[in-house]
Motif scaffolding. Structure first.
Motif, PDB file in Angstrom:
ATOM      1  N   ILE A   4       0.842  -1.200   0.000  1.00 31.10           N
ATOM      2  CA  ILE A   4       0.000   0.000   0.000  1.00 31.10           C
ATOM      3  C   ILE A   4       0.876   1.250   0.000  1.00 31.10           C
ATOM      4  O   ILE A   4       0.600   2.223  -0.716  1.00 31.10           O
ATOM      5  N   ALA A   5       1.950   1.224   0.789  1.00 27.22           N
ATOM      6  CA  ALA A   5       2.862   2.370   0.876  1.00 27.22           C
ATOM      7  C   ALA A   5       3.537   2.645  -0.469  1.00 27.22           C
ATOM      8  O   ALA A   5       3.719   3.805  -0.855  1.00 27.22           O
ATOM      9  N   PHE A  33       1.125   4.510  -2.668  1.00 29.67           N
ATOM     10  CA  PHE A  33       1.044   5.920  -2.285  1.00 29.67           C
ATOM     11  C   PHE A  33       2.273   6.682  -2.773  1.00 29.67           C
ATOM     12  O   PHE A  33       2.186   7.844  -3.193  1.00 29.67           O
ATOM     13  N   ASN A  34       3.422   6.024  -2.717  1.00 29.68           N
ATOM     14  CA  ASN A  34       4.653   6.647  -3.200  1.00 29.68           C
ATOM     15  C   ASN A  34       4.579   6.893  -4.705  1.00 29.68           C
ATOM     16  O   ASN A  34       5.001   7.942  -5.203  1.00 29.68           O
ATOM     17  N   PHE A  94       1.630   9.760  -5.164  1.00 35.78           N
ATOM     18  CA  PHE A  94       1.789  11.076  -4.536  1.00 35.78           C
ATOM     19  C   PHE A  94       3.226  11.390  -4.122  1.00 35.78           C
ATOM     20  O   PHE A  94       3.468  12.407  -3.477  1.00 35.78           O
ATOM     21  N   LEU A 148       5.013  10.118  -1.796  1.00 33.15           N
ATOM     22  CA  LEU A 148       5.157  10.145  -0.335  1.00 33.15           C
ATOM     23  C   LEU A 148       6.201   9.120   0.099  1.00 33.15           C
ATOM     24  O   LEU A 148       6.332   8.060  -0.525  1.00 33.15           O
ATOM     25  N   MET A 192       4.727   6.016   5.071  1.00 32.64           N
ATOM     26  CA  MET A 192       3.421   5.478   4.716  1.00 32.64           C
ATOM     27  C   MET A 192       3.196   4.085   5.294  1.00 32.64           C
ATOM     28  O   MET A 192       2.064   3.739   5.647  1.00 32.64           O
ATOM     29  N   VAL A 251      -0.087   3.432   7.499  1.00 32.07           N
ATOM     30  CA  VAL A 251      -1.024   2.347   7.188  1.00 32.07           C
ATOM     31  C   VAL A 251      -1.184   1.409   8.382  1.00 32.07           C
ATOM     32  O   VAL A 251      -2.276   0.889   8.647  1.00 32.07           O
TER      33      VAL A 251
END
Length: 290
Positions: free
Chosen positions: A46-47, A50-51, A54, A56, A61, A65
């Motif tokens: 999931i992280a 997101f990276n 966005f 991030l 992240m 999470v």
């Protein structure tokens, strides 16, 4: 005073394993998994998404999470498990964002090689963390929470459901079926590496220990691991001598420690290990009447 020293020593070892294991996991994630656009399940998957979307930080992240999962784990699973997981998650997240990401280069070549090397390296890092009876959260917490709600679902299947869901979402995020297929390869390799290093599956491990110092081994297991041990009466077929045999069931992440204790007490101990399909009772899955 002695107890405090032992506690301090164990805590120092916990952090050492977290740093080494978290560092190796961070290298695999940053250098191979992330640049290949692979989200192999769990909080790290999931992280990574997101990276990608966005920009991030992956480590941050992973922590974010895991926060809601750890809150639920504290309520439904237990304080000890949650605090150990929190410690490992914080260390691995810091290793990723502060130590590895700023200084280590990323591999941007063949995605298949990225998935294979990513699976091997992250699996090795996770195995080291598991050796101290801890986890990096994500699938482990989600799997246990799913089992709290639906006790009939084996924890291995619950974890697989969570990971596959993340994998399917990654196909949409990266816009590529190949990303999902490479992620599946990475997950498979990672699980095999973990099993190869510490032995044992999510379902649990049963060990039968034959030794002339069985009682000493049992006392140390009960004291240090807080696991029950059953002593069985036996007779050596060749010697005709009476013996005591220790029977102990542990989680996969505890097997390495059990083996270490047995051989510390008696280097000549004979250990028979087998996979336990399901372990019911105190310290494991609660026995609930329908």
């Amino acid at each position: 005073m002695k107890i405090r020293k032992e506690t301090g020593k164990e805590l120092a070892l916990d952090f050492l394993y977290d740093i080494v294991g978290g560092g190796i996991f961070a290298i695999g994630t940053h250098c191979f998994v992330s640049p290949s656009n692979i989200a192999p399940g769990g909080a790290s998957g999931i992280a990574i998404m997101f990276n990608y979307l966005f920009n991030l930080p992956i480590g941050t992240m992973i922590f974010v999470v895991n926060v809601p999962l750890m809150i639920l784990a504290y309520k439904y699973i237990g304080k000890g498990f949650t605090l150990r997981t929190l410690k490992s998650v914080v260390v691995s997240s810091l290793m990723l964002d502060v130590v590895v990401a700023p200084f280590f280069p990323q591999y941007v070549g063949d995605e298949l090689l990225g998935s294979l090397f990513g699976g091997v390296i992250t699996g090795a890092g996770l195995a080291i963390v598991f050796m101290r009876d801890s986890t990096t959260g994500g699938s482990d917490i989600a799997g246990r929470l799913i089992q709290v709600r639906w006790p009939h679902i084996p924890i291995g299947q619950a974890m697989l459901f969570f990971d596959v869901t993340v994998l399917l979402v990654s196909i949409l995020v990266f816009g590529s079926i190949e990303s999902g297929l490479y992620g599946l390869i990475c997950m498979f390799v990672c699980s095999k590496v973990i099993d190869g290093i510490i032995y044992g599956m999510d379902k649990g491990t049963m060990a039968v220990i034959v030794s002339d110092k069985t009682r000493e081994i049992a006392e140390k297991v009960m004291e240090e691991m807080e696991r029950g041990v059953t002593l069985l009466k036996g007779v050596g077929a060749y010697s005709g001598e009476d013996k005591e045999v220790a029977l102990c069931a542990v989680a996969r992440s505890q097997f390495h420690r059990l083996k270490t204790i047995a051989y510390e007490v008696d280097p000549r101990a004979f250990i028979i290990v087998s996979e336990a399909g399901e372990i019911l009772g105190e310290g494991f899955k609660d026995i609930k009447k329908d």
